[in-house]
Design a protein around this motif. Structure first.
Motif, PDB file in Angstrom:
ATOM      1  N   TRP A  36       2.309   1.648  -3.479  1.00 23.65           N
ATOM      2  CA  TRP A  36       1.277   1.985  -4.472  1.00 23.65           C
ATOM      3  C   TRP A  36       0.812   3.420  -4.307  1.00 23.65           C
ATOM      4  CZ3 TRP A  36      -4.177   2.868  -4.215  1.00 23.65           C
ATOM      5  CH2 TRP A  36      -4.836   2.818  -5.463  1.00 23.65           C
ATOM      6  N   LEU A  37       0.612   3.864  -3.086  1.00 26.49           N
ATOM      7  CA  LEU A  37       0.161   5.242  -2.854  1.00 26.49           C
ATOM      8  C   LEU A  37       1.221   6.255  -3.291  1.00 26.49           C
ATOM      9  CD1 LEU A  37      -1.580   4.812   0.610  1.00 26.49           C
ATOM     10  CD2 LEU A  37      -2.695   5.326  -1.577  1.00 26.49           C
ATOM     11  N   GLU A  67       0.727   6.311  -7.000  1.00 28.73           N
ATOM     12  CA  GLU A  67      -0.604   6.784  -7.405  1.00 28.73           C
ATOM     13  C   GLU A  67      -0.987   7.978  -6.534  1.00 28.73           C
ATOM     14  OE1 GLU A  67      -2.488   5.732  -9.806  1.00 28.73           O
ATOM     15  OE2 GLU A  67      -1.572   3.830 -10.403  1.00 28.73           O
ATOM     16  N   ARG A 109      -4.006   8.922   3.146  1.00 24.31           N
ATOM     17  CA  ARG A 109      -4.914   8.305   2.170  1.00 24.31           C
ATOM     18  C   ARG A 109      -5.191   6.830   2.460  1.00 24.31           C
ATOM     19  NH1 ARG A 109      -2.317   8.632  -2.917  1.00 24.31           N
ATOM     20  NH2 ARG A 109      -0.404   9.430  -1.967  1.00 24.31           N
ATOM     21  N   VAL A 110      -4.969   6.432   3.721  1.00 22.73           N
ATOM     22  CA  VAL A 110      -5.373   5.107   4.186  1.00 22.73           C
ATOM     23  C   VAL A 110      -6.524   5.300   5.170  1.00 22.73           C
ATOM     24  CG1 VAL A 110      -4.720   3.034   5.457  1.00 22.73           C
ATOM     25  CG2 VAL A 110      -3.087   4.104   3.889  1.00 22.73           C
ATOM     26  N   GLY A 152      -4.526   7.978  -5.417  1.00 19.56           N
ATOM     27  CA  GLY A 152      -5.060   6.716  -4.939  1.00 19.56           C
ATOM     28  C   GLY A 152      -5.430   6.742  -3.462  1.00 19.56           C
ATOM     29  N   HIS A 153      -6.345   5.847  -3.093  1.00 18.18           N
ATOM     30  CA  HIS A 153      -6.760   5.689  -1.695  1.00 18.18           C
ATOM     31  C   HIS A 153      -6.822   4.205  -1.365  1.00 18.18           C
ATOM     32  CE1 HIS A 153      -8.159   9.859  -0.601  1.00 18.18           C
ATOM     33  NE2 HIS A 153      -8.050   9.970  -1.919  1.00 18.18           N
ATOM     34  N   ALA A 190       0.823  -1.212   0.000  1.00 20.55           N
ATOM     35  CA  ALA A 190       0.000   0.000   0.000  1.00 20.55           C
ATOM     36  C   ALA A 190       0.854   1.258   0.000  1.00 20.55           C
ATOM     37  CB  ALA A 190      -0.934  -0.014   1.209  1.00 20.55           C
ATOM     38  N   ARG A 191       1.902   1.262   0.811  1.00 22.96           N
ATOM     39  CA  ARG A 191       2.771   2.454   0.856  1.00 22.96           C
ATOM     40  C   ARG A 191       3.408   2.709  -0.505  1.00 22.96           C
ATOM     41  NH1 ARG A 191       3.770   0.674   6.282  1.00 22.96           N
ATOM     42  NH2 ARG A 191       5.427  -0.716   5.580  1.00 22.96           N
TER      43      ARG A 191
END
Length: 388
Positions: free
Chosen positions: A233-234, A237, A263-264, A240-241, A230-231
């Motif tokens: 990818w964010l 992006e 954004r998490v 992104g969320h 997630a880290r």
């Protein structure tokens, strides 16, 4: 029929079993009751009382009687808190068993109770929902004991991987019946209105890519792997969320709070998962073990969230043609999430033809047929002389 639950707490197995009971009662041919060993469970950093549980409320709302032995204790994943029972607990259990023709045990953990001496003998159908029988403390031994004693007449496996794993662990193959998980297709479906409403509630733009992770905060779910992906990818992006929901996925979980970034969104246990999935582009699973037929993949996929999963249990066959299977590697997972967002229309185009395969109606009909067979065979055994 009497179902035995270890307790009412967040998890796919309880959701599936409760939905099966609701469907069987709707059919009108069977009467069902539930006995829960625990009235409150402390798990995934969350105290979960059965009266607050959505499954409990759905069952009682449908007129299904639920009683409890009243236990309150922490549970370790896959392990019953204790295998010793008091006289009053055994008396309550005996009364519950006396009024039942067939017992449904939600997973094998409640068999520690049913194996106690002196209880009324009733045919037991065990509903199995994992693919790692050796990794559940004494539960596998309790299953073996009940089978050796002749109490278990069938085991329902929610996935081929479940059947294969229990057969490898020495459970007789003729007891193992596969009934794949299904979901309510009227509830879990693409919903543009719910999609926008969910995003507005979190301040997420309508066009932003969203990845949802619906899981308990448990070791088998491999949350650290998900967070590493997630880290990354964010960072790639900027719009992104990431949405995380399930027991323990809250700010109150200090171990998780320390790891999350901007954004998490930590949402905890949600009762509107159809809206969460409809509002997302990708449903992610990073589990390392234990999974059989993960409900999140099916529910999310039916809402047009592209499933991206590690190869655990039946996950690969569930998402075949509709999603992506990745190794347990953050870089590969990040690449797959981005590809799923970019090619979402391609992955969702074939879903209408596949929906029936994941139908709740199909699942409940299969359970009803098996239970009818068990009930008929049991009654025939109690009426000697009628067959010859």
């Amino acid at each position: 029929m009497l179902s035995l639950y270890e307790g009412f707490f967040s998890g796919g197995a309880r959701i599936v079993h409760s939905d099966v009971l609701l469907g069987l009662v709707e059919g009108g041919r069977q009467r069902h009751r539930v006995l829960s060993l625990h009235s409150e469970v402390h798990r995934e950093t969350t105290a979960q009382h059965m009266r607050d549980d959505p499954c409990y409320r759905s069952l009682t709302g449908a007129g299904i009687d639920i009683t409890s032995l009243g236990r309150t204790a922490p549970l370790t994943d896959g392990t019953l808190a204790a295998s010793a029972f008091t006289g009053p607990e055994l008396a309550d259990t005996a009364r519950a068993l006396a009024g039942a023709d067939v017992i449904l045990s939600l997973k094998e953990q409640p068999l520690a109770l049913l194996n106690q001496a002196g209880l009324p003998r009733r045919p037991i159908v065990v509903c199995l929902h994992r693919s790692d029988p050796e990794n559940q403390g004494p539960a596998l031994d309790a299953l073996r004991t009940a089978i050796a004693d002749g109490k278990v007449v069938a085991c329902v496996c929610c996935a081929d991987s479940t059947r294969d794993a229990y057969a490898a662990a020495g459970i007789p193959a003729d007891l193992l019946h596969v009934i794949p998980n299904g979901v309510d297709l009227l509830r879990f479906r693409p919903d543009p209105v719910a999609r926008l409403a969910f995003r507005r509630s979190l301040g997420i733009p309508a066009t932003a890519p969203v990845v949802v992770f619906a899981a308990r905060y448990a070791p088998m779910k491999n949350v650290p792997l998900f967070l590493r992906a997630a880290r990354t990818w964010l960072a790639r992006e900027p719009t992104g969320h990431v949405v995380m929901c399930g027991a323990g996925m809250t700010e109150a979980n200090g171990a998780l709070r320390a790891e999350v970034t901007d954004r998490v969104h930590l949402l905890g246990v949600r009762r509107d998962m159809e809206a969460v999935y409809a509002g997302s582009d990708v449903v992610a699973l990073t589990s390392s073990s234990g999974e059989a037929a993960p409900l999140c993949l099916i529910e999310g996929m039916m809402c047009d969230a592209v499933p991206v999963t590690t190869d655990v249990g039946d996950s690969a066959s569930i998402v075949a043609g509709h999603g992506i299977v990745t190794p347990a590697d953050p870089a590969a997972i990040v690449t797959a999430w981005s590809a799923a967002v970019t090619h979402r229309a391609h992955y969702t185009a074939t879903l209408p033809r596949a929906r029936e395969r994941f139908s709740r109606t199909r699942m409940i009909a299969s359970y009803a047929a098996l239970l009818d067979t068990v009930t008929t065979e049991t009654r025939d055994e109690l009426r000697p002389g009628l067959s010859g």
